[in-house]
Design a protein around this motif. Sequence first.
Motif, PDB file in Angstrom:
ATOM      1  N   HIS A  36       0.793  -1.053   0.128  1.00 22.33           N
ATOM      2  CA  HIS A  36      -0.051  -0.029  -0.104  1.00 22.33           C
ATOM      3  C   HIS A  36       0.930   1.093   0.000  1.00 22.33           C
ATOM      4  O   HIS A  36       1.337   1.597   0.955  1.00 22.33           O
ATOM      5  CB  HIS A  36      -1.116  -0.085   1.300  1.00 22.33           C
ATOM      6  CG  HIS A  36      -1.962   1.113   1.299  1.00 22.33           C
ATOM      7  ND1 HIS A  36      -3.259   1.008   1.750  1.00 22.33           N
ATOM      8  CD2 HIS A  36      -1.776   2.538   0.718  1.00 22.33           C
ATOM      9  CE1 HIS A  36      -3.943   2.114   1.462  1.00 22.33           C
ATOM     10  NE2 HIS A  36      -3.152   2.921   0.846  1.00 22.33           N
ATOM     11  N   HIS A  38       1.674   5.124  -2.478  1.00 25.00           N
ATOM     12  CA  HIS A  38       1.270   5.872  -3.390  1.00 25.00           C
ATOM     13  C   HIS A  38       2.286   6.572  -4.071  1.00 25.00           C
ATOM     14  O   HIS A  38       3.270   7.185  -3.601  1.00 25.00           O
ATOM     15  CB  HIS A  38       0.513   7.245  -2.886  1.00 25.00           C
ATOM     16  CG  HIS A  38      -0.680   6.738  -1.975  1.00 25.00           C
ATOM     17  ND1 HIS A  38      -1.880   6.408  -2.560  1.00 25.00           N
ATOM     18  CD2 HIS A  38      -0.833   6.197  -0.920  1.00 25.00           C
ATOM     19  CE1 HIS A  38      -2.835   5.968  -1.565  1.00 25.00           C
ATOM     20  NE2 HIS A  38      -2.051   5.720  -0.640  1.00 25.00           N
ATOM     21  N   LYS A 142      -8.344   0.606  -6.751  1.00 25.19           N
ATOM     22  CA  LYS A 142      -8.284   1.416  -5.225  1.00 25.19           C
ATOM     23  C   LYS A 142      -9.541   2.334  -5.373  1.00 25.19           C
ATOM     24  O   LYS A 142      -9.384   3.373  -6.168  1.00 25.19           O
ATOM     25  CB  LYS A 142      -7.215   2.040  -5.139  1.00 25.19           C
ATOM     26  CG  LYS A 142      -7.202   3.214  -4.136  1.00 25.19           C
ATOM     27  CD  LYS A 142      -6.986   2.677  -2.593  1.00 25.19           C
ATOM     28  CE  LYS A 142      -7.066   3.940  -1.854  1.00 25.19           C
ATOM     29  NZ  LYS A 142      -6.706   3.564  -0.556  1.00 25.19           N
ATOM     30  N   HIS A 217      -5.394  -0.335   5.805  1.00 27.40           N
ATOM     31  CA  HIS A 217      -5.073  -0.026   7.304  1.00 27.40           C
ATOM     32  C   HIS A 217      -5.707  -0.593   8.231  1.00 27.40           C
ATOM     33  O   HIS A 217      -6.536  -0.149   9.174  1.00 27.40           O
ATOM     34  CB  HIS A 217      -5.495   1.440   7.273  1.00 27.40           C
ATOM     35  CG  HIS A 217      -5.166   2.361   6.113  1.00 27.40           C
ATOM     36  ND1 HIS A 217      -4.071   2.544   5.709  1.00 27.40           N
ATOM     37  CD2 HIS A 217      -6.147   3.321   5.412  1.00 27.40           C
ATOM     38  CE1 HIS A 217      -4.111   3.295   4.398  1.00 27.40           C
ATOM     39  NE2 HIS A 217      -5.244   3.679   4.541  1.00 27.40           N
ATOM     40  N   ASP A 270       1.582   3.282   3.127  1.00 30.18           N
ATOM     41  CA  ASP A 270       1.002   4.221   2.996  1.00 30.18           C
ATOM     42  C   ASP A 270       1.889   5.561   2.709  1.00 30.18           C
ATOM     43  O   ASP A 270       1.491   6.560   2.777  1.00 30.18           O
ATOM     44  CB  ASP A 270      -0.169   4.622   4.016  1.00 30.18           C
ATOM     45  CG  ASP A 270      -1.447   5.270   3.425  1.00 30.18           C
ATOM     46  OD1 ASP A 270      -1.574   5.242   2.118  1.00 30.18           O
ATOM     47  OD2 ASP A 270      -2.192   5.880   4.133  1.00 30.18           O
TER      48      ASP A 270
HETATM   49 ZN   LIG Z   1      -3.106   4.998   1.262  1.00 38.62          ZN
END
Ligand SMILES: [Zn+2]
Length: 359
Positions: A36, A38, A142, A217, A270
């Motif tokens: 996960h 970005h 996503k 998460h 994340d």
């Molecule tokens: Zn995220």
Amino acid sequence: MRPVPLHYVWDYTDVDRAFWAEHLEDWVPQRIIDAHTHITHPGHRLEPQTEEMRRQYWVSQVNEPIEAAAAERCSAIVFPDREVKYVAMGSPSLEFDIEASNEYSRTECLRRGWWSLAICNPRWTAEQVASELAKPGVIGVKPYYTLLGQDRFTRDRYLEANIFDFLPHHILEVLDERRAWVTLHVPKADRLPHPDNIRQIREIRKRYPKVVLVIAHLGRCYTEPHAREGLPPLADDPGLFFDNSAVFNPAVHRIALKHIGPRRILYGTDNPVFYMRGRRQWRARTYINRTNYDFYFNKEREPPDIEAAYTLYIYEALRAIKEVCQELGLKKEDVEAIFGGNAERLIRSVLAVKSVTND
Ligand SMILES: [Zn+2]
């Protein structure tokens, strides 16, 4: 040694080097899939981010887009001598050109042997979803509730949406048929334990069992009460997965590993957000982010000697995972599964079907 610039306002310092050496070097597995993360090209932002927008929510202030090459460079610094691969996605926001951002994430992932999740616009037709999934490098999608509509004044306008509002059935049908991966960030201020979330996740599992469903998460369970209420009800489904990105709380990792187990949890960061330095503290159902940079939300500063010892949030998360794994007596194979084996198995299952459907 001199600090090495990492990303945005953060550096990699001697504190981090020492933290890695003391707590992580001997424990973090050799091969890591960050399931996960970005990557975003800042040029794909459709409108400039105003100071007002940045102040709405702490993430908006710390979330500076990171390009793929920079992300790769940062991984090599923070995970020395490790092989790191990404399951990456763009920024799930209508402030970005989603199509361009998806194409950027896909091509950058493809050339590095990473995998991409397309940011999924809930307005897409079934055909658009199918064509996105057919592209090389894309393993899934996503979805996100903020993609339901833009609101310059709050990112929470659609927080109370139902999962099926932003991940509609016609899209789920295609995802099921392609056995595609979905990283699902659950809605609601009450997070995972909200009865609608539990019910709708079960419904997805029942109606679309071939979707590789990964709850992001740990269901946004960042505090112990949320984890205690949200995770056990979903523990008995062996085909439901979770990523542990953005979770720093050892109590939450403990509940997750006890109830969900190490074969259904995927490591994630994340990033780029958690190159932030500092630590998180919890009070009942809320948390406070401690950091040493002069962000608007950073009003309650800690004493200078404590701030001086801050390391990266991702290192704090790794130490929390490590302590819980050791406490629960997890085997080396279990730890390797969390850090990459589980993601790899799921990615392989998607790619096996994809190569057939693309022929
Ligand atoms: Zn995220």
